[in-house]
Motif scaffolding. Structure first.
Motif, mmCIF file in Angstrom:
data_model
loop_
_atom_site.group_PDB
_atom_site.id
_atom_site.type_symbol
_atom_site.label_atom_id
_atom_site.label_comp_id
_atom_site.label_asym_id
_atom_site.label_seq_id
_atom_site.Cartn_x
_atom_site.Cartn_y
_atom_site.Cartn_z
ATOM 1 N N SER A 101 -6.815 -31.199 -34.303
ATOM 2 C CA SER A 101 -7.401 -30.675 -35.495
ATOM 3 C C SER A 101 -8.254 -29.457 -35.041
ATOM 4 O O SER A 101 -8.334 -28.994 -33.930
ATOM 5 C CB SER A 101 -8.688 -32.010 -35.444
ATOM 6 O OG SER A 101 -9.726 -31.816 -36.327
ATOM 7 N N GLY A 153 -8.252 -26.402 -32.165
ATOM 8 C CA GLY A 153 -7.286 -26.830 -31.351
ATOM 9 C C GLY A 153 -5.965 -26.625 -31.934
ATOM 10 O O GLY A 153 -4.813 -25.984 -31.489
ATOM 11 N N ASP A 173 -4.435 -34.972 -27.128
ATOM 12 C CA ASP A 173 -5.478 -35.317 -28.145
ATOM 13 C C ASP A 173 -5.705 -37.133 -28.209
ATOM 14 O O ASP A 173 -4.780 -37.578 -27.767
ATOM 15 C CB ASP A 173 -5.328 -35.012 -29.495
ATOM 16 C CG ASP A 173 -6.708 -34.790 -30.512
ATOM 17 O OD1 ASP A 173 -7.007 -33.764 -30.660
ATOM 18 O OD2 ASP A 173 -7.400 -35.778 -30.517
ATOM 19 N N VAL A 230 -9.510 -36.764 -22.769
ATOM 20 C CA VAL A 230 -9.817 -35.939 -21.722
ATOM 21 C C VAL A 230 -10.711 -36.436 -20.669
ATOM 22 O O VAL A 230 -11.012 -35.923 -19.648
ATOM 23 C CB VAL A 230 -10.469 -34.621 -22.098
ATOM 24 C CG1 VAL A 230 -9.317 -33.859 -22.844
ATOM 25 C CG2 VAL A 230 -11.444 -34.792 -23.066
ATOM 26 N N ASN A 288 -10.535 -27.543 -24.791
ATOM 27 C CA ASN A 288 -11.159 -27.435 -25.923
ATOM 28 C C ASN A 288 -11.655 -28.616 -26.472
ATOM 29 O O ASN A 288 -12.682 -28.538 -27.385
ATOM 30 C CB ASN A 288 -10.120 -26.746 -26.668
ATOM 31 C CG ASN A 288 -10.577 -26.647 -28.533
ATOM 32 O OD1 ASN A 288 -11.367 -25.998 -28.912
ATOM 33 N ND2 ASN A 288 -9.772 -27.587 -29.174
ATOM 34 N N ALA A 289 -11.018 -29.987 -26.278
ATOM 35 C CA ALA A 289 -11.364 -31.272 -26.827
ATOM 36 C C ALA A 289 -13.057 -31.269 -26.687
ATOM 37 O O ALA A 289 -13.741 -30.806 -25.677
ATOM 38 C CB ALA A 289 -10.819 -32.252 -26.041
ATOM 39 N N GLY A 290 -13.642 -31.702 -27.749
ATOM 40 C CA GLY A 290 -15.122 -31.925 -27.706
ATOM 41 C C GLY A 290 -15.404 -32.820 -28.880
ATOM 42 O O GLY A 290 -14.895 -32.930 -29.977
ATOM 43 N N VAL A 291 -16.746 -33.193 -28.693
ATOM 44 C CA VAL A 291 -17.405 -34.264 -29.827
ATOM 45 C C VAL A 291 -18.833 -33.725 -29.738
ATOM 46 O O VAL A 291 -19.416 -33.097 -29.048
ATOM 47 C CB VAL A 291 -17.405 -35.436 -29.670
ATOM 48 C CG1 VAL A 291 -15.860 -36.191 -29.657
ATOM 49 C CG2 VAL A 291 -17.973 -35.983 -28.087
ATOM 50 N N THR A 317 -13.956 -24.131 -24.289
ATOM 51 C CA THR A 317 -14.791 -23.877 -25.476
ATOM 52 C C THR A 317 -15.904 -24.288 -24.879
ATOM 53 O O THR A 317 -16.277 -25.469 -25.013
ATOM 54 C CB THR A 317 -14.071 -24.831 -26.549
ATOM 55 O OG1 THR A 317 -12.595 -24.604 -26.870
ATOM 56 C CG2 THR A 317 -14.649 -24.286 -27.884
ATOM 57 N N TYR A 341 -25.248 -32.460 -26.195
ATOM 58 C CA TYR A 341 -24.040 -31.433 -26.654
ATOM 59 C C TYR A 341 -24.391 -30.125 -25.937
ATOM 60 O O TYR A 341 -23.408 -29.264 -25.336
ATOM 61 C CB TYR A 341 -23.808 -31.443 -27.889
ATOM 62 C CG TYR A 341 -22.927 -30.484 -28.633
ATOM 63 C CD1 TYR A 341 -21.534 -30.654 -28.706
ATOM 64 C CD2 TYR A 341 -23.257 -28.882 -29.164
ATOM 65 C CE1 TYR A 341 -20.541 -29.946 -29.089
ATOM 66 C CE2 TYR A 341 -22.351 -28.338 -29.491
ATOM 67 C CZ TYR A 341 -20.856 -28.655 -29.526
ATOM 68 O OH TYR A 341 -19.847 -27.850 -29.950
ATOM 69 N N GLY A 354 -18.961 -19.605 -33.138
ATOM 70 C CA GLY A 354 -19.893 -19.751 -33.904
ATOM 71 C C GLY A 354 -19.681 -20.819 -34.705
ATOM 72 O O GLY A 354 -18.636 -21.585 -34.806
HETATM 73 N N1 LIG Z 1 -16.700 -26.122 -35.333
HETATM 74 C C1 LIG Z 1 -17.518 -25.364 -34.685
HETATM 75 O O1 LIG Z 1 -18.331 -24.811 -35.139
HETATM 76 C C2 LIG Z 1 -17.654 -25.410 -33.061
HETATM 77 C C3 LIG Z 1 -18.521 -24.290 -32.484
HETATM 78 C C4 LIG Z 1 -18.721 -23.955 -31.312
HETATM 79 C C5 LIG Z 1 -17.893 -24.933 -30.374
HETATM 80 N N2 LIG Z 1 -17.112 -26.020 -30.837
HETATM 81 C C6 LIG Z 1 -16.287 -26.639 -30.143
HETATM 82 O O2 LIG Z 1 -14.838 -26.206 -30.384
HETATM 83 C C7 LIG Z 1 -14.002 -27.528 -29.962
HETATM 84 C C8 LIG Z 1 -13.128 -27.870 -31.034
HETATM 85 O O3 LIG Z 1 -13.909 -28.459 -32.129
HETATM 86 P P1 LIG Z 1 -13.336 -28.417 -33.478
HETATM 87 O O4 LIG Z 1 -14.655 -27.749 -34.480
HETATM 88 O O5 LIG Z 1 -12.254 -27.958 -33.624
HETATM 89 O O6 LIG Z 1 -13.499 -30.088 -33.830
HETATM 90 P P2 LIG Z 1 -12.532 -30.822 -34.412
HETATM 91 O O7 LIG Z 1 -13.450 -32.293 -34.305
HETATM 92 O O8 LIG Z 1 -11.760 -30.355 -35.612
HETATM 93 O O9 LIG Z 1 -11.494 -30.931 -33.052
HETATM 94 C C9 LIG Z 1 -11.894 -31.583 -31.977
HETATM 95 C C10 LIG Z 1 -10.776 -32.277 -31.356
HETATM 96 O O10 LIG Z 1 -11.083 -33.039 -30.217
HETATM 97 C C11 LIG Z 1 -10.333 -34.308 -29.966
HETATM 98 N N3 LIG Z 1 -11.041 -35.140 -29.139
HETATM 99 C C12 LIG Z 1 -12.254 -35.709 -29.032
HETATM 100 N N4 LIG Z 1 -12.287 -36.340 -28.140
HETATM 101 C C13 LIG Z 1 -11.449 -36.479 -27.220
HETATM 102 C C14 LIG Z 1 -11.006 -36.969 -26.160
HETATM 103 N N5 LIG Z 1 -11.864 -37.898 -25.464
HETATM 104 N N6 LIG Z 1 -9.818 -36.393 -25.746
HETATM 105 C C15 LIG Z 1 -8.731 -35.741 -26.394
HETATM 106 N N7 LIG Z 1 -9.268 -35.094 -27.388
HETATM 107 C C16 LIG Z 1 -10.526 -35.482 -27.890
HETATM 108 C C17 LIG Z 1 -10.660 -34.801 -31.564
HETATM 109 O O11 LIG Z 1 -9.834 -35.991 -31.703
HETATM 110 C C18 LIG Z 1 -10.340 -33.617 -32.245
HETATM 111 O O12 LIG Z 1 -8.959 -33.341 -32.671
HETATM 112 C C19 LIG Z 1 -15.089 -28.449 -29.438
HETATM 113 O O13 LIG Z 1 -15.333 -28.501 -27.972
HETATM 114 C C20 LIG Z 1 -16.226 -28.082 -30.050
HETATM 115 O O14 LIG Z 1 -17.600 -28.473 -29.535
HETATM 116 C C21 LIG Z 1 -17.106 -25.948 -32.228
#
Ligand SMILES: NC(=O)c1ccc[n+]([C@@H]2O[C@H](COP(=O)([O-])OP(=O)(O)OC[C@H]3O[C@@H](n4cnc5c(N)ncnc54)[C@H](O)[C@@H]3O)[C@@H](O)[C@H]2O)c1
Length: 277
Positions: free
Chosen positions: A15, A18, A36, A60, A86-89, A137, A152, A183
């Motif tokens: 998603s 990533g 993922d 992860v 990069n994975a995160g919640v 990330t 977070y 951002g």
């Molecule tokens: N979107 C933003 O504005 C933003 C800003 C700063 C940082 N981030 C960071 O960017 C990264 C990607 O976020 P995004 O916006 O693409 O979000 P997203 O929710 O679209 O993608 C995150 C992906 O991480 C996966 N994931 C969650 N838990 C997992 C686990 N335990 N093991 C493996 N995969 C897992 C999810 O299934 C998802 O596919 C994250 O670390 C997020 O914190 C995002």
């Protein structure tokens, strides 16, 4: 390092940032392990990207899963040039005095321990070749209050400390370690936060573009370009660095006339409001 044929593990590949990074890398000749927890979108993306992509269900937070991702990169594609951790919640949120510790620990297991494990197993397979790049990330929440929730923010600040610490250790081994700081980016994570619906991208884009220059929001592809740059030969002398890709969100807060560039008339203000010349 030449881009063509290089090998990456991208965590959180199903998603958002990533997925965009995996698409961009494969488009530039990389082979990518898509890691993922979401199996179905991962398989769909792998189908789209063809034989250069290998989908792997990875949580992860679990060391065996992360170790397997690094090992699969080596056994299937021959080596590991880039670990994009990069994975995160967004994870646990709410007032500090009522925080649910189980949810907080679950957030840290993904957002901090997951990055730690990704670094650990990237280093394990990269050190024998004395070559590689790790990109993590982080978030503006690491450096600014009120951008994310407490668990977070702490995890993303931890990621920055980890990045610098591990960059020091791995520099003599030819391995660079950097961070991207996106951002507010138009991804499902933000659609969920802003609109309450991970699929509501149009409304999310509308809401987010007000946080940059008002013309467009930050897209996942903007972050993917930064990751590709950090992973490539043009960044050979860049390590322990945080590349902020936020359209000025972090460094230009507020709505002052200077933030808007609305001071064309010029002038000078000195003590007690004295104007000069
Ligand atoms: N979107 C933003 O504005 C933003 C800003 C700063 C940082 N981030 C960071 O960017 C990264 C990607 O976020 P995004 O916006 O693409 O979000 P997203 O929710 O679209 O993608 C995150 C992906 O991480 C996966 N994931 C969650 N838990 C997992 C686990 N335990 N093991 C493996 N995969 C897992 C999810 O299934 C998802 O596919 C994250 O670390 C997020 O914190 C995002």
């Amino acid at each position: 390092m030449t881009a063509s044929g290089d090998v990456a593990v991208v965590t959180g590949a199903a998603s958002g940032i990533g997925a965009a990074t995996a698409r961009l890398l494969v488009g530039r000749g990389w082979r990518v392990v898509l890691a993922d927890v979401q199996a179905d979108p991962l398989v769909e993306l792998a189908r789209e990207l063809g034989p250069a992509a290998l989908p792997l269900r990875v949580d992860v937070a679990h060391e065996a899963d992360v170790a397997a991702a690094a090992d699969q990169a080596v056994s299937v594609f021959g080596r590991l040039d880039l670990m994009f951790a990069n994975a995160g919640v967004f994870g646990a949120y709410g007032p500090i005095h009522t925080a649910d510790l189980a949810a907080v620990d679950a957030t840290w297991a993904i957002d901090l321990r997951g990055v730690f494990l990704s670094m650990k197993h990237a280093a394990r397979v990269m050190r024998p070749r004395q070559h590689g790049v790790i990109v993590v990330t982080t978030s503006p929440a690491a450096v600014a209050g009120g951008v994310g929730n407490h668990a977070y923010s702490a995890a993303k600040a931890g990621v920055l400390g980890l990045m610098r610490s591990v960059a020091g250790e791995l520099r003599p081994h030819g391995i660079r370690v950097n961070a991207v700081m996106p951002g507010p980016t138009a991804t499902p994570m933000n659609a969920d936060l802003a609109v309450g619906d991970v699929t509501a991208m149009d409304r999310t884009i509308e809401l987010l573009q007000a946080r940059t220059d008002g013309k467009r929001p930050i897209f996942a592809e903007d972050i993917a370009e930064a990751v590709a740059f950090l992973a490539g030969p043009a960044a050979e002398m860049i390590t322990a660095h945080t590349l902020v890709v936020d359209g000025g969100f972090t460094a230009i807060p507020g709505d002052s006339r200077w933030a808007r560039g609305d001071h064309e008339a010029g002038g000078a203000i000195f003590e007690a409001g004295r104007r000069a010349p």
